[in-house]
Design an enzyme around this catalytic site. Sequence first.
Site, PDB file in Angstrom:
ATOM      1  N   ARG A   1       0.832  -1.202   0.000  1.00 43.01           N
ATOM      2  CA  ARG A   1       0.000   0.000   0.000  1.00 43.01           C
ATOM      3  C   ARG A   1       0.874   1.262   0.000  1.00 43.01           C
ATOM      4  NH1 ARG A   1      -2.377   1.352   4.023  1.00 43.01           N
ATOM      5  NH2 ARG A   1      -1.312   0.038   5.545  1.00 43.01           N
TER       6      ARG A   1
ATOM      7  N   LYS B   1      -8.412  -2.386   1.257  1.00 41.97           N
ATOM      8  CA  LYS B   1      -8.299  -1.504   2.407  1.00 41.97           C
ATOM      9  C   LYS B   1      -9.039  -0.185   2.196  1.00 41.97           C
ATOM     10  CE  LYS B   1      -5.997  -4.217   5.102  1.00 41.97           C
ATOM     11  NZ  LYS B   1      -6.698  -4.841   6.268  1.00 41.97           N
TER      12      LYS B   1
ATOM     13  N   HIS C   1     -11.019  -4.022  13.014  1.00 46.91           N
ATOM     14  CA  HIS C   1      -9.912  -4.702  12.347  1.00 46.91           C
ATOM     15  C   HIS C   1      -9.504  -5.866  13.240  1.00 46.91           C
ATOM     16  CE1 HIS C   1      -5.586  -4.566  10.570  1.00 46.91           C
ATOM     17  NE2 HIS C   1      -6.351  -5.394   9.903  1.00 46.91           N
TER      18      HIS C   1
ATOM     19  N   SER D   1       0.803  -6.833  13.053  1.00 43.23           N
ATOM     20  CA  SER D   1       1.629  -7.813  12.364  1.00 43.23           C
ATOM     21  C   SER D   1       2.611  -8.476  13.319  1.00 43.23           C
ATOM     22  CB  SER D   1       2.389  -7.120  11.227  1.00 43.23           C
ATOM     23  OG  SER D   1       3.209  -8.028  10.547  1.00 43.23           O
TER      24      SER D   1
ATOM     25  N   LYS E   1      -2.299 -13.079  15.286  1.00 44.10           N
ATOM     26  CA  LYS E   1      -3.751 -12.942  15.150  1.00 44.10           C
ATOM     27  C   LYS E   1      -4.333 -14.006  14.222  1.00 44.10           C
ATOM     28  CE  LYS E   1      -5.498  -9.863  12.432  1.00 44.10           C
ATOM     29  NZ  LYS E   1      -5.991  -8.634  11.755  1.00 44.10           N
ATOM     30  N   THR E   2      -3.722 -14.169  13.051  1.00 42.97           N
ATOM     31  CA  THR E   2      -4.233 -15.147  12.086  1.00 42.97           C
ATOM     32  C   THR E   2      -4.097 -16.556  12.620  1.00 42.97           C
ATOM     33  OG1 THR E   2      -3.667 -13.691  10.239  1.00 42.97           O
ATOM     34  CG2 THR E   2      -4.008 -16.005   9.730  1.00 42.97           C
TER      35      THR E   2
ATOM     36  N   ASP F   1     -10.077 -10.837   9.311  1.00 39.28           N
ATOM     37  CA  ASP F   1      -9.493  -9.500   9.241  1.00 39.28           C
ATOM     38  C   ASP F   1     -10.456  -8.348   9.504  1.00 39.28           C
ATOM     39  OD1 ASP F   1      -7.073  -8.002   8.741  1.00 39.28           O
ATOM     40  OD2 ASP F   1      -7.974  -7.340   6.864  1.00 39.28           O
TER      41      ASP F   1
ATOM     42  N   ARG G   1       1.421 -12.356  -1.225  1.00 40.53           N
ATOM     43  CA  ARG G   1       0.071 -12.530  -0.683  1.00 40.53           C
ATOM     44  C   ARG G   1      -0.726 -13.568  -1.467  1.00 40.53           C
ATOM     45  NH1 ARG G   1      -1.812  -9.308   3.928  1.00 40.53           N
ATOM     46  NH2 ARG G   1      -0.259  -7.658   4.174  1.00 40.53           N
TER      47      ARG G   1
END
Length: 625
Positions: A172, A317, A336, A354, A358-359, A373, A438
């Site tokens: 991004r 996003k 989020h 990051s 979390k994932t 997410d 990704r």
Amino acid sequence: MAANGNGVSTTPKSPLARIQTQKNGGICHDDSGKPVKAQTIDELHSLQKKRSAPTTPLDGVQGTFATISEDERQRQQLQSISASLASLTRGTGPKVVRGDPAGKVQSVSHVAHHHHIEAPTISVSDSSLKFTHVLYNLSPAELYEQAIKYEKGSFITSTGALATLSGAKTGRSPRDKRVVIDDSTQDELWWGKGSPNIEMDEHTFMVNRERAVDYLNSLDKVFVNDQFLNWDPQNRIKVRIVSARAYHSLFMHNMCIRPTPEELENFGTPDFTIYNAGQFPCNRYTHYMTSSTSIDLNLARREMVILGTQYAGEMKKGLFSVMHYLMPMRQILSLHSGCNMGKDGDVALFFGLSGTGKTTLSTDHNRYLIGDDEHCWSDNGVSNIEGGCYAKCIDLSREKEPDIWNAIKFGTVLENVVFDEHTREVDYGDKSVTENTRAAYPIEYIPNAKIPCVGPHPKNVILLACDAFGVLPPVSKLSLAQTMYHFISGYTALVAGTEDGIKEPTATFSACFGAAFIMLHPTKYAAMLAEKMQKHGATGWLVNTGWSGGSYGSGNRIKLPYTRKIIDAIHSGSLLNATYHKTEVFGLDIPTEIEGVPSEILHPENTVSCHPSLSLFFLWIRLDF
């Protein structure tokens, strides 16, 4: 207030000083990658491959795709798409037809007047004499054919995924993101220090919009996706994405919620439209532009314009930012976070930056995945905003992330990965193109995904931090006030491998665990979270997935099996009934014992002597909002 002859404002309607983005170092959560190590397009493509260029045969690829048979519905759809592509200066949309330009022309539609901003009509140009072919809501198979046939750098990997390149931008560009400031947004949105919202005026937005629309209209074909955001049927948003690349269309097909044929019949006018002209740069002499890239949001017009970047994450996003604005207006909290649900209906939210896990922790084979997410918390419960997952692929392995590994199959988009020339097997450890590789795939590719992606009100709110200083305990039960404090702070430590250039642990903060995407002041989201937690009896937890027994370099990272035991105890409710000890400095409630977790690591003071000034430095830092 100055205006041009068309009644469009040419200066911001705000007393705020203009923000110079090249000097703005306060943008949070910048995941833009280093410049690609290539000087030409051919060099960029060469990074994709291990040896020589693969030779994918292109002969005999079918060029004409199936069309919907209902003539009237098709006419209305084409009319709506033509209206979306209407030029401000010419006041009309292009002549649009359905299907590949290689096929036969069908169903011409040409409409006038779509916009509420009046403008003088310009005489006929070459653009008005041509047809724009609309490839509408194509299937993944059709998009594969389009990408492989027409887009250099698109290949099928050994598992059936579509590998492609996002061009020079592999992340991004938050410093190039702009939001139109007007009478409403100047008071509603969060502006100034620490905010991700950089202002632009209405006139400049329209200049960029015209540039994007003119570019899209100049093409022989455009891809159009009509899809939904938010699995809650009462609060879903209709979005239209107009793009120039099959890769972008497939990406959004995966990431948004896919309508049924019946829902498409009654889709009507979209609530929000994206014009992705990312292959074409913005005009750097245009006001507010500081590079050839610009991502512009106009909340009043419900439109987004992308110029100068082909990184697909800008669309995902950008829409998340829109939801951070639209949902709170309906008293719905946008978050989020990851989210999963137990077999008894107990829902947990996972917040974390990051590297916090979390994932990994929200993906649990014993629980249903609602989403990884983006979520909404309304009076109906929780709902996933998206229809897919956008997983990081760097160093991906079957052993560590089996669900993500198995989801990379036909229909999945792989961005910027490197693969073997002949076998097409992906090397997930190769960073030749970027570290930010990704995979985008539909959420139903995860075996235990809950479809539809909705659930009851959360029982637990889990805030994850990777503390590299060895101060935070592995788990703490939080009061409502403490939950709000840590939610607004969004603390973690960046360690080596988390971001490029990080060699020593660095404390970082991201308000609401997503400062790059929020539109309102962080305290507004925190107040909504507190109200919902109090109303529905949710408990807040602070879980440290970082270091114990000393800081990074001297202590050890808390073992994942121990963290999973802690999370399991939270889910089961057993941790609520544990005996707690309150720390003297931080006032955190720490359990004295958890089954399967060594008691000595639960209390940091038992394993290491922490310097109090260090503790106060990074934990009690005051965020100046």
